[in-house]
Design a protein around this motif. Structure first.
Motif, short mmCIF file in Angstrom:
data_model
loop_
_atom_site.label_atom_id
_atom_site.label_comp_id
_atom_site.label_asym_id
_atom_site.label_seq_id
_atom_site.Cartn_x
_atom_site.Cartn_y
_atom_site.Cartn_z
N GLY A 22 6.00 -1.07 6.31
CA GLY A 22 5.10 -2.12 5.37
C GLY A 22 3.88 -0.99 3.95
N PHE A 23 5.20 -0.01 4.02
CA PHE A 23 4.28 1.33 2.92
C PHE A 23 4.95 0.98 1.90
CE2 PHE A 23 1.39 2.22 6.96
CZ PHE A 23 0.09 2.10 6.19
N ASP A 24 4.20 1.73 0.83
CA ASP A 24 5.75 2.13 -0.18
C ASP A 24 5.49 3.20 -0.20
OD1 ASP A 24 6.92 2.55 -2.70
OD2 ASP A 24 5.83 1.52 -4.17
N ALA A 25 6.53 3.89 0.61
CA ALA A 25 7.20 5.32 0.96
C ALA A 25 7.82 6.48 -0.17
CB ALA A 25 6.78 6.20 2.38
N PRO A 26 7.53 5.87 -1.32
CA PRO A 26 8.55 7.07 -1.72
C PRO A 26 8.92 8.62 -1.52
CG PRO A 26 6.32 7.00 -3.05
CD PRO A 26 6.45 6.32 -2.02
N ARG B 253 7.52 4.70 7.84
CA ARG B 253 6.23 4.07 7.08
C ARG B 253 6.56 2.57 6.08
NH1 ARG B 253 1.67 4.61 8.63
NH2 ARG B 253 3.22 3.91 10.31
N THR B 254 7.78 3.02 5.32
CA THR B 254 8.08 2.23 4.53
C THR B 254 8.67 0.76 5.83
OG1 THR B 254 9.61 3.60 4.05
CG2 THR B 254 10.53 1.35 3.37
N ILE B 255 9.21 1.16 6.75
CA ILE B 255 9.22 -0.49 8.08
C ILE B 255 8.05 -1.04 8.35
CG2 ILE B 255 11.98 0.14 8.42
CD1 ILE B 255 10.68 0.82 11.73
N PRO C 89 0.87 -1.02 0.03
CA PRO C 89 -0.19 -0.28 0.05
C PRO C 89 0.74 1.18 0.18
CG PRO C 89 -0.43 -1.63 2.36
CD PRO C 89 1.02 -2.18 1.30
N THR C 90 0.66 2.26 -0.39
CA THR C 90 1.67 3.63 -0.97
C THR C 90 0.88 4.47 0.17
OG1 THR C 90 -0.37 4.76 -1.68
CG2 THR C 90 1.50 3.48 -3.10
N PHE C 91 2.38 5.24 0.11
CA PHE C 91 2.07 6.84 1.35
C PHE C 91 2.46 7.24 0.76
CE2 PHE C 91 3.74 9.01 4.86
CZ PHE C 91 2.63 9.32 5.61
#
Length: 965
Positions: free
Chosen positions: A104-108, A100-102, A67-69
């Protein structure tokens, strides 16, 4: 993982370690993770490695499909080296993205820069002089902005911030400039944009209108003057006061103002409709005169003028409506021989002054609105003040002077006319330009506006209504931001979109030379210009010959010369970037905008307004604001005070991880204090965390989980507790991260390293790690727990101590896990602990044991202070405990002594808490050379006379059995 092996703990030492002197060595494994961080020296190496290995791209690859953030970067302005405020902002963003990445998000993270606008244009003037051809200004400004971006980018990368640094967004990118013009076209079509004459904040140094966010307030000293406007319609005045005739011919209605320079432009007077007014008879210069003053102010005003007076009659403001008075300078020059009518206005009060306000519609917002409401046309308004702050040369008496110079001659002319009742210097808070720090004025000019209260063409809610509704559904961190932004939107005037500059996105309209009307094909023409800008940048508009697009119409239409407010540039990035240049990496609305608290009136504000017009909704789901940096004494940082600290200097001396730890450990919702002493404390705290890490890494360096891990049910009880405790910490930290709270995370990490691990678990564990057999279940159980703890700890600290976590990960992970992580900790998500069905019970039991241990340690300290024992291992404990406490202690059986780090410990049950006690006695036994325990069986084996039974068993026999600790 370093391949350190020992032959059952005997004479062979780990690689690179001195051979122990004792012939009975303990298991002291080592790690290549050094005790000294040497961050300042070593971090630049990791920075380079991250760039060479394209670590950011590896993180993106690992996160694909999650899921994205989306955190949308508020663009810093491309001018000057980064300062501490920049560093705080970028580090906070980086910590949000990594946490947010750790989770479990895809946080570009796409960093951006604000590139157009006046500061760069001013720099170009300073460097190359004024009056350059526009084409040259644009070319030099673009080159200058790129140079600044390169410098700032290097500064941000040095802080350990991961992002799409080789493809940032820039408001001056051709596609963004084109899309911004398209956004303007949409707003025009929707009916939000209009052109009109209106007083706007005007800076004479900028030579342009200013946005609300570009205005600051400073104290200013001005002459406050009381000026009389002579009576003209005597009969009407008499009637208004209920008199047949006026007893004296000569009279004045008196106003009070702090802007004498506006008197030449006076065109009306304002009174409050329900305010009481008095007709007062005075003797002035030996002449009887009548004055009209607010009734409540008569006493104070006459005292100010040093006059005696008698009230002849009273009335209310509503009765004075429409009566005309002469301009005070009517006899000095025919230009001033005009009449000023009285208009009713609710904003007139009797708090100060005289109760009457003079109106110069071109130089005051309320004045303008009042005169417009009473039918005055735009071209009837007097506008003698030029863009550079001088009166037009055609203005009688004062032409060519600056408005500030003119104050004295204006007051002189009023005195000569007998119309100046008082002049007093007055200190007040006044509007200043945030760039030039010089006073600004309201000045009526023809500008383009976005109307806050216009009903759009589709008949929907107004911009103000849409924006206020959007604020209600936005989450705020901290929550007081909501009321702040609401207040600003609720009361703000229409947004002045146009600027009179060159380095900015043009408002590329064709307007009729005579009527000022837009060309009927404007939407189509805007798209054609946008395509030209997409190919050649804003220069394309300046180079465009109108005939190319207009044909014969070019004779009657001209190019609009205004540029868009730079706040529109950054405020429309949700359109030009999130759904434009970087749509592949983004989504709309963004999950979070994060900036300093001044952006409630800046970027948060302009983004909300543009998105409300374009999309009917805010461009963000949540807003986070942080405070500003201050020194250790709470003083604002400034070059003049000499209390600034450059982030580059901190990174070069202490390391960027220390700066990151300072940001994380400070409550960013208020001011962030920094100074030498504070940084010393942060460095100390860093050392504690680093030493804990080093212990974990050293003591798992000969542990291969595939071969040595002990299954959960077989772990010693205290090891299962330690895993449950770390899992609880990880959950708590994850919850804080989710709420963007970093200082509680640092405080939990510090406490965990020094108290939970250093002060309890690791303290107890050392005996088992160092003295049991190298491959024994007792030691492997401890290592299994440490391995899980290290995995989790590295992940939860990585968003904050990024360089340290990356360094440790490389040493800890082991070849296989390191390769699977694509050689970086930042691809990892929170550690998945094995199931522990009795976790709650263990946490409760050990909380109780730790309580008892605290009491016991206190008693041990007292006995040690008396000299009866040296270390706690010289002590023998006898504990008397009741109920649950007794059961917890008794359950540890013979392992109880290890929890208290004594050579012997027993527990006996008593009936009540009142009977509980702790007895400490010095041991009468010998001390084991290897484990330092005082035991009855030291020397029981004649071959090893200095060893206890435990150590001979651990070194040469089957090894001791440990069940709990």
């Amino acid at each position: 993982m370093s391949d350190t092996k020992q032959n059952n703990g005997q004479s062979q030492a780990p690689k690179g370690q001195k051979k122990p002197e004792s012939k009975y060595p303990v298991n002291m494994t080592d790690t290549p993770f050094p005790m000294r961080g040497d961050l300042a020296k070593r971090e630049p190496g990791w920075v380079k490695q991250w760039q060479d290995k394209k670590i950011y791209e590896r993180v993106r690859k690992a996160a694909a499909g999650r899921p994205t953030f989306i955190l949308h970067d508020g663009p810093p302005y491309a001018n000057g080296d980064i300062h501490l405020g920049h560093a705080v902002n970028k580090i906070l963003k980086d910590m949000v993205i990594k946490s947010r990445t750790i989770a479990g998000f895809d946080a570009p993270y796409v960093p951006g820069w604000d590139c157009h606008g006046m500061p760069i244009e001013i720099q170009i003037e300073k460097l190359y002089g004024k009056n350059l051809p526009t084409a040259e200004v644009l070319q030099k400004a673009r080159a200058y902005a790129l140079e600044q971006i390169d410098r700032q980018r290097a500064g941000f990368i040095r802080l350990g911030v991961l992002g799409e640094w080789d493809n940032p967004y820039m408001t001056m990118a051709y596609s963004n400039e084109a899309d911004e013009l398209r956004a303007l076209g949409t707003l025009l079509e929707k009916g939000y944009v209009y052109r009109g004459l209106k007083p706007v904040n005007w800076c004479f140094d900028c030579g342009s209108a200013l946005a609300e966010a570009e205005v600051e307030y400073q104290d200013k000293r001005d002459p406050a003057i009381d000026v009389g406007f002579p009576f003209h319609e005597h009969d009407k005045i008499a009637a208004a006061f209920g008199l047949d005739t006026l007893p004296v011919d000569q009279g004045f209605i008196v106003i009070w103002t702090t802007t004498p320079w506006t008197i030449p432009s006076n065109q009306a007077l304002n009174v409050g409709p329900e305010v009481g007014y008095s007709l007062v008879r005075v003797e002035r210069d030996g002449q009887p005169q009548l004055l009209i003053l607010g009734s409540e102010l008569v006493e104070s005003v006459l005292a100010r003028y040093k006059l005696e007076g008698t009230i002849i009659a009273t009335t209310v403001g509503a009765k004075l409506e429409g009566i005309r008075f002469k301009h005070p300078l009517h006899a000095q020059d025919p230009f001033y021989d005009r009449l000023s009518p009285v208009y009713l206005a609710d904003y007139v009060t009797v708090d100060s002054g005289t109760g009457v306000v003079h109106s110069a519609p071109s130089y005051g917002l309320e004045d303008f609105q009042s005169c417009k409401a009473h039918g005055m046309k735009d071209d009837e308004m007097l506008k003698p003040v030029m863009g550079d702050g001088r009166f037009a040369s055609s203005l009688p008496l004062f032409g060519g002077m600056t408005i500030w110079e003119a104050s004295k001659p204006i007051c002189g002319a009023l005195t000569e006319a007998g119309a100046l009742f008082e002049l007093k210097m007055f200190d007040h808070s006044y509007m200043h330009c945030w760039r030039h720090k010089t006073p600004i004025v309201y000045r009526a000019t023809n500008q383009w506006f976005a109307g806050m209260d216009i009903t759009p063409k589709d008949g929907g809610p107004t911009l103000r209504e849409t924006a206020l509704a959007g604020i209600e559904k936005t989450q705020f961190f901290p929550d007081w931001g909501q009321a702040r932004l609401h207040g600003m939107i609720e009361n703000r005037p229409d947004w002045t979109l146009s600027r009179q500059r060159q380095w900015g996105v043009p408002m590329a309209f064709f307007v009729h030379k005579e009527t000022g009307a837009l060309h009927p094909r404007t939407p189509e023409l805007l798209e054609q210009v946008a395509k030209l800008i997409e190919a050649g940048g804003i220069d394309a508009w300046h180079n465009l010959d109108p005939a190319t697009l207009l044909g014969e119409d070019a004779a009657t239409y001209e190019k609009n010369k205004d540029t868009l407010d730079v706040w529109f540039d950054s405020g429309s990035t949700h359109q030009t970037v999130l759904r434009g240049s970087h749509k592949a990496q983004s989504s709309f609305p963004a999950d979070l905008y994060l900036e300093g608290s001044d952006q409630h009136r800046g970027w948060f504000h302009s983004s909300l307004l543009t998105s409300s017009m374009l999309n009917g909704t805010p461009p963000y789901k949540a807003l986070l604001t942080h405070g500003f940096t201050v020194d250790e004494n709470g003083k604002k940082m400034s070059k003049s005070l000499g209390n600034t600290m450059a982030p580059q200097k901190i990174s070069d001396t202490l390391g960027a991880d220390i700066l990151r730890l300072w940001v994380a450990s400070t409550d960013y919702t208020g001011e962030l204090s920094i100074g030498e002493e504070i940084l010393k404390r942060v460095t100390e705290s860093y050392r504690r965390i680093r030493n804990t890490l080093r212990f974990l890494l050293a003591n798992t360096s000969d542990f291969d989980p595939a071969l040595h891990a002990v299954p959960m049910p077989e772990l010693l009880e205290i090891d299962r507790y330690a895993i449950a405790s770390m899992a609880q910490l990880q959950n708590d930290v994850a919850a804080h991260f989710e709420r963007y709270e970093f200082h509680p995370v640092v405080s939990r990490l510090q406490n965990y390293c020094s108290e939970d691990l250093g002060g309890f678990y690791l303290d107890i564990l050392k005996d088992r790690l160092y003295t049991t057999g190298v491959a024994s279940t007792a030691r492997r159980s401890a290592q299994t727990a440490l391995w899980h703890i290290a995995h989790s700890l590295l992940r939860v600290m990585a968003p904050i101590l990024s360089f340290t976590a990356e360094e440790a990960w490389e040493k800890f992970a082991g070849a296989e896990a390191f390769a699977a992580s694509d050689e970086t900790i930042f691809t990892q998500t929170l550690w998945t602990f094995p199931a522990l069905p009795d976790a709650e019970a263990l946490l409760a039991k050990y909380a109780l044991l730790r309580q008892v241990r605290t009491d016991v340690t206190k008693q041990l300290e007292e006995v040690r202070a008396s000299g009866a024992i040296g270390s706690s291992l010289q002590a023998e404990l006898a504990i008397k405990a009741a109920g649950e406490k007794y059961r917890a202690l008794a359950s540890l059986d013979d392992d109880l002594k290890f929890v208290f780090i004594t050579s012997q410990a027993t527990v006996s049950e008593v009936a009540a808490e009142a009977d509980e006690a702790v007895e400490v006695a010095p041991s009468t036994f010998e001390k084991c050379e290897r484990c330092w325990h005082y035991r009855r069986d030291v020397g029981h084996d004649h071959a090893h006379p200095t060893l206890c039974g435990r150590c001979t068993s651990n070194l040469f026999g089957a090894g001791e059995k440990r069940r709990y600790a």
